[in-house]
Design a protein around this motif. Structure first.
Motif, PDB file in Angstrom:
ATOM      1  N   THR A   1       0.850  -1.181   0.000  1.00  0.00           N
ATOM      2  CA  THR A   1       0.000   0.000   0.000  1.00  0.00           C
ATOM      3  C   THR A   1       0.894   1.242   0.000  1.00  0.00           C
ATOM      4  O   THR A   1       1.848   1.307   0.773  1.00  0.00           O
ATOM      5  CB  THR A   1      -0.913   0.019   1.245  1.00  0.00           C
ATOM      6  N   PRO A   2       0.656   2.228  -0.861  1.00  0.00           N
ATOM      7  CA  PRO A   2      -0.527   2.384  -1.723  1.00  0.00           C
ATOM      8  C   PRO A   2      -0.446   1.610  -3.034  1.00  0.00           C
ATOM      9  O   PRO A   2      -1.456   1.435  -3.709  1.00  0.00           O
ATOM     10  CB  PRO A   2      -0.536   3.882  -2.000  1.00  0.00           C
ATOM     11  N   SER A   3       0.755   1.158  -3.427  1.00  0.00           N
ATOM     12  CA  SER A   3       0.894   0.477  -4.708  1.00  0.00           C
ATOM     13  C   SER A   3       2.211  -0.295  -4.701  1.00  0.00           C
ATOM     14  O   SER A   3       3.166   0.103  -4.029  1.00  0.00           O
ATOM     15  CB  SER A   3       0.881   1.502  -5.857  1.00  0.00           C
ATOM     16  N   PRO A   4       2.272  -1.408  -5.444  1.00  0.00           N
ATOM     17  CA  PRO A   4       3.561  -2.096  -5.569  1.00  0.00           C
ATOM     18  C   PRO A   4       4.541  -1.344  -6.460  1.00  0.00           C
ATOM     19  O   PRO A   4       5.683  -1.777  -6.606  1.00  0.00           O
ATOM     20  CB  PRO A   4       3.180  -3.452  -6.193  1.00  0.00           C
ATOM     21  N   GLU A   5       4.098  -0.229  -7.046  1.00  0.00           N
ATOM     22  CA  GLU A   5       4.991   0.627  -7.828  1.00  0.00           C
ATOM     23  C   GLU A   5       4.947   2.036  -7.255  1.00  0.00           C
ATOM     24  O   GLU A   5       4.452   2.987  -7.881  1.00  0.00           O
ATOM     25  CB  GLU A   5       4.590   0.628  -9.308  1.00  0.00           C
ATOM     26  N   PRO A   6       5.468   2.200  -6.045  1.00  0.00           N
ATOM     27  CA  PRO A   6       5.389   3.519  -5.396  1.00  0.00           C
ATOM     28  C   PRO A   6       6.414   4.481  -5.979  1.00  0.00           C
ATOM     29  O   PRO A   6       7.411   4.080  -6.590  1.00  0.00           O
ATOM     30  CB  PRO A   6       5.711   3.199  -3.939  1.00  0.00           C
ATOM     31  N   ARG A   7       6.170   5.747  -5.774  1.00  0.00           N
ATOM     32  CA  ARG A   7       7.119   6.761  -6.189  1.00  0.00           C
ATOM     33  C   ARG A   7       8.234   6.886  -5.150  1.00  0.00           C
ATOM     34  O   ARG A   7       8.020   6.670  -3.963  1.00  0.00           O
ATOM     35  CB  ARG A   7       6.429   8.109  -6.375  1.00  0.00           C
ATOM     36  N   GLU A   8       9.369   7.236  -5.637  1.00  0.00           N
ATOM     37  CA  GLU A   8      10.528   7.366  -4.742  1.00  0.00           C
ATOM     38  C   GLU A   8      10.241   8.413  -3.673  1.00  0.00           C
ATOM     39  O   GLU A   8       9.733   9.494  -3.942  1.00  0.00           O
ATOM     40  CB  GLU A   8      11.759   7.762  -5.562  1.00  0.00           C
ATOM     41  N   GLY A   9      10.569   8.053  -2.436  1.00  0.00           N
ATOM     42  CA  GLY A   9      10.363   8.960  -1.314  1.00  0.00           C
ATOM     43  C   GLY A   9       9.061   8.776  -0.579  1.00  0.00           C
ATOM     44  O   GLY A   9       8.861   9.382   0.483  1.00  0.00           O
TER      45      GLY A   9
ATOM     46  N   LEU B   1       3.775  -2.955   3.747  1.00  0.00           N
ATOM     47  CA  LEU B   1       3.577  -4.345   3.335  1.00  0.00           C
ATOM     48  C   LEU B   1       2.666  -5.024   4.346  1.00  0.00           C
ATOM     49  O   LEU B   1       2.913  -4.950   5.555  1.00  0.00           O
ATOM     50  CB  LEU B   1       4.919  -5.072   3.239  1.00  0.00           C
ATOM     51  N   ARG B   2       1.633  -5.695   3.859  1.00  0.00           N
ATOM     52  CA  ARG B   2       0.661  -6.345   4.736  1.00  0.00           C
ATOM     53  C   ARG B   2       0.553  -7.824   4.367  1.00  0.00           C
ATOM     54  O   ARG B   2       0.301  -8.169   3.208  1.00  0.00           O
ATOM     55  CB  ARG B   2      -0.696  -5.665   4.621  1.00  0.00           C
ATOM     56  N   CYS B   3       0.745  -8.683   5.385  1.00  0.00           N
ATOM     57  CA  CYS B   3       0.669 -10.129   5.196  1.00  0.00           C
ATOM     58  C   CYS B   3      -0.674 -10.598   5.782  1.00  0.00           C
ATOM     59  O   CYS B   3      -0.897 -10.506   6.999  1.00  0.00           O
ATOM     60  CB  CYS B   3       1.843 -10.812   5.898  1.00  0.00           C
ATOM     61  N   GLN B   4      -1.541 -11.106   4.918  1.00  0.00           N
ATOM     62  CA  GLN B   4      -2.912 -11.397   5.329  1.00  0.00           C
ATOM     63  C   GLN B   4      -3.211 -12.891   5.255  1.00  0.00           C
ATOM     64  O   GLN B   4      -2.923 -13.551   4.256  1.00  0.00           O
ATOM     65  CB  GLN B   4      -3.900 -10.638   4.443  1.00  0.00           C
TER      66      GLN B   4
ATOM     67  N   SER C   1      13.595  -1.619  -4.619  1.00  0.00           N
ATOM     68  CA  SER C   1      12.883  -2.468  -5.577  1.00  0.00           C
ATOM     69  C   SER C   1      13.377  -3.905  -5.455  1.00  0.00           C
ATOM     70  O   SER C   1      14.555  -4.148  -5.186  1.00  0.00           O
ATOM     71  CB  SER C   1      13.101  -1.953  -7.003  1.00  0.00           C
ATOM     72  N   GLY C   2      12.474  -4.864  -5.627  1.00  0.00           N
ATOM     73  CA  GLY C   2      12.853  -6.271  -5.537  1.00  0.00           C
ATOM     74  C   GLY C   2      11.647  -7.156  -5.315  1.00  0.00           C
ATOM     75  O   GLY C   2      10.487  -6.728  -5.411  1.00  0.00           O
ATOM     76  N   LEU C   3      11.928  -8.433  -4.979  1.00  0.00           N
ATOM     77  CA  LEU C   3      10.889  -9.429  -4.726  1.00  0.00           C
ATOM     78  C   LEU C   3      10.701  -9.591  -3.221  1.00  0.00           C
ATOM     79  O   LEU C   3      11.651  -9.897  -2.487  1.00  0.00           O
ATOM     80  CB  LEU C   3      11.273 -10.769  -5.364  1.00  0.00           C
ATOM     81  N   TYR C   4       9.478  -9.429  -2.762  1.00  0.00           N
ATOM     82  CA  TYR C   4       9.135  -9.524  -1.340  1.00  0.00           C
ATOM     83  C   TYR C   4       8.185 -10.702  -1.135  1.00  0.00           C
ATOM     84  O   TYR C   4       7.387 -11.028  -2.023  1.00  0.00           O
ATOM     85  CB  TYR C   4       8.463  -8.235  -0.861  1.00  0.00           C
TER      86      TYR C   4
END
Length: 444
Positions: free
Chosen positions: A127-135, A140-143, A185-188
Motif C-alpha cells: 500500500t498504496p501500490s507495488p509501484e510507489p514513487r521514490e520517497g 507491506l501487509r501479510c494477510q 525495488s525487488g521481490l518480497y
C-alpha cells in the motif's frame, strides 16, 4: 449315551465359530480409528487398528488409498507425524486373530481421513501500490486467517526481500518502509507460522518497483569535425543518468517532434538522420519521460554549411534560389541597354536624322545640344563632333561607310563674357584643332 453327547457338543461349537468368523470378521471383528478428530494441519495424526472387544491382533498392516504404508507384528497403532493436507485419504488396516486351533486374517472397513487447513497461505500486498514513487511510504501487509475451530492460536509473521530477512517472526502482520528508494525495488514475500506449531506457509512473491523520477537528460550531437552539409549524417544521443525504466525519449527540432525511442531497461537513446536541406538546421533538444516525471534537455544548435536542397523542389522553394539570379540577369540587360542608348540620347538627333554632307566639298559637321542654366549660372554647351577624313565627292559610298565608324567626342564649352573672348577663344580653338585633326571647328 450321555457321555457321547458331552463329547460331541464342543466340536459342534467350534464348528459354528469357524463358520461364523469368516462371514462377519471384516466388519465386526476389526475396525480402524484416527485421532485427533477433527484433525488439522500440524496435529500429530495417529491411526489405531483394533479388534472386537480389544481382541489381540498380530501382523497389523496399514494402507492408504489401497497402497501399503506400514506393518507391525504386535503394535496396533501407527504415528503419522504432523498432519498436512496431503495426509488425508482412504485408510484401512488388516490383522490376524487367533481362534484355537486356527488363525484368521481380518480387514477393517475404510476410514476417510480429511486434514483441515489451519489457515490459508498468506497474501502479501503493498500500500498504496507495488509501484510507489521514490520517497513515499510503503506498507507491506501479510494477510491470512485461522480456522474458526482454532481461532485461539497465535500467528507469527516474518518478512523477506530477495535473500534477506527484513523482519523476523513477530505478531505484527505489517511492515512499514518509509521513504522508499530505487534500491528498495525487488521481490518480497512473507511467512506465517502458529506459535509453537510446526506449520509454516509462505506467500507468493510480490515484485515492488520503486518509480524514481528521471533526471534532466543530456543531448549530444555527433557529426563530422566541421558543420555538416546537405547529405551528411547526424546522430542525436539523449541520456538520462537516472530514472526508473521504461524511459521514453522524444527528440525535438525547435518545438516540433522529429523522432522518439523507448528504452525498456533504461539507458540512452539515439536518433540518426541525413541532412536533407537547410531546414534541418536549428535548435535540437530531447525529452525523457517515465510516467513519474518528465524532463527536457538544454537545446543544442545545429548549423549547416551550404544551402543546397536534396529533396525535390516544390513550386515555392524552387523559385527562391533562382530569384536573385533572375534579378541579376535583368539588371545586366538593363545596363547593356542604357550603355547602348546613352550616346544617341545625348547626341540629339539619331544617326538617321543627320543631314547628308553639303555638296561641294568635304565637311566635318558638328551637332550640338545646348542647355542653358539659370541666369546666375554659367551656360554649358554639350557638343558632339563627328570626325571624318577629307574625301572627294567621287567616293560617297566609302564616305558613308566611314561615317558609321566615326568617333564621338564630347566637349564642354562655356559661354564667356565678351571681354574674355579675345584671350580664351584662341585656347579653345587650338584645343579643338588638336583633337579634331583635319576637321573644321564650329562654335555656337
Amino acid at each position: 449315551m450321555n457321555v457321547a453327547i458331552f463329547r460331541t457338543g464342543p466340536m459342534l461349537l467350534w464348528t459354528a465359530v469357524l463358520l461364523f468368523v469368516p462371514c462377519v470378521g471384516k466388519t465386526a471383528w476389526l475396525y480402524l480409528q484416527a485421532w485427533p478428530n477433527p484433525v488439522f494441519e500440524g496435529d500429530a495424526l495417529t491411526l489405531q487398528c483394533q479388534g472386537w472387544k480389544n481382541t489381540p491382533l498380530s501382523q497389523v498392516k496399514f494402507y492408504r488409498d489401497g497402497k501399503f504404508l506400514h506393518s507391525s507384528k504386535k503394535k496396533q497403532t501407527l504415528s503419522m507425524g504432523a498432519a498436512t493436507v496431503q495426509s488425508g485419504g482412504q485408510y484401512s488396516c488388516t490383522g490376524q486373530v487367533m481362534y484355537i486351533p486356527q488363525i484368521f486374517t481380518l480387514t477393517s472397513e475404510t476410514l476417510m481421513v480429511q486434514v483441515q487447513e489451519l489457515f490459508p497461505p498468506p497474501v502479501l500486498s503493498a500500500t498504496p501500490s507495488p509501484e510507489p514513487r521514490e520517497g513515499s511510504l510503503v506498507t507491506l501487509r501479510c494477510q491470512t486467517k485461522l480456522h474458526p475451530l482454532r481461532s485461539t492460536l497465535r500467528l507469527l509473521f516474518s518478512f523477506h526481500k530477495d535473500s534477506h530477512t527484513l523482519q523476523d517472526r513477530g505478531p505484527h502482520p505489517e511492515l512499514c518502509i518509509p521513504g522508499v528508494k530505487e534500491g528498495d525495488s525487488g521481490l518480497y514475500w512473507c511467512e506465517v507460522a502458529p506459535e509453537g506449531g510446526q506449520v509454516q506457509k509462505e506467500s507468493p512473491q510480490l515484485e515492488v518497483r520503486v518509480q524514481a523520477p528521471v533526471s534532466r537528460p543530456v543531448l549530444t550531437l555527433h557529426h563530422g569535425p566541421t558543420d555538416p552539409a546537405v547529405g551528411d549524417m547526424v546522430q542525436l544521443l539523449c541520456e538520462a543518468q537516472r530514472g526508473s525504466p521504461p524511459v521514453l525519449y522524444l527528440f525535438y527540432l525547435d518545438e516540433k517532434i522529429v523522432g522518439n525511442h523507448s528504452a525498456p531497461c533504461g539507458g540512452n537513446a539515439s536518433l540518426l538522420f541525413p541532412v536533407k536541406s537547410e531546414q534541418d538546421a536549428g535548435n535540437y533538444s530531447c525529452e525523457a519521460e517515465n510516467g513519474v516525471s518528465r524532463e527536457r534537455s538544454e537545446p543544442k544548435k545545429l548549423s549547416l554549411k551550404g544551402s543546397q536542397v536534396l529533396s525535390t523542389p516544390t513550386s515555392s522553394n524552387w523559385l527562391v534560389p533562382w530569384l536573385p539570379v533572375s534579378l541579376l540577369g535583368m539588371m545586366v540587360i538593363a545596363a547593356a541597354l542604357l550603355v547602348y542608348l546613352r550616346p544617341w540620347r545625348k547626341a540629339g538627333p539619331l544617326p538617321s536624322q543627320i543631314p547628308p554632307p553639303a555638296p561641294g566639298g568635304e565637311q566635318c559637321p558638328l551637332y550640338a545640344n545646348v542647355h542653358h542654366q539659370k541666369e546666375k549660372d554659367e551656360g554649358v554647351v554639350y557638343s558632339v563632333v563627328h570626325r571624318t577624313s577629307k574625301r572627294s565627292e567621287a567616293r560617297p559610298a566609302e564616305f558613308a561607310a566611314e561615317r558609321k565608324d566615326s568617333s564621338i567626342i564630347y566637349a564642354e564649352v562655356r559661354c564667356l563674357q565678351p571681354s574674355e573672348v579675345s584671350s580664351k577663344e584662341v585656347n579653345i580653338r587650338s584645343t579643338l584643332q588638336e583633337s579634331l585633326g583635319d576637321c573644321e571647328e564650329v562654335l555656337c
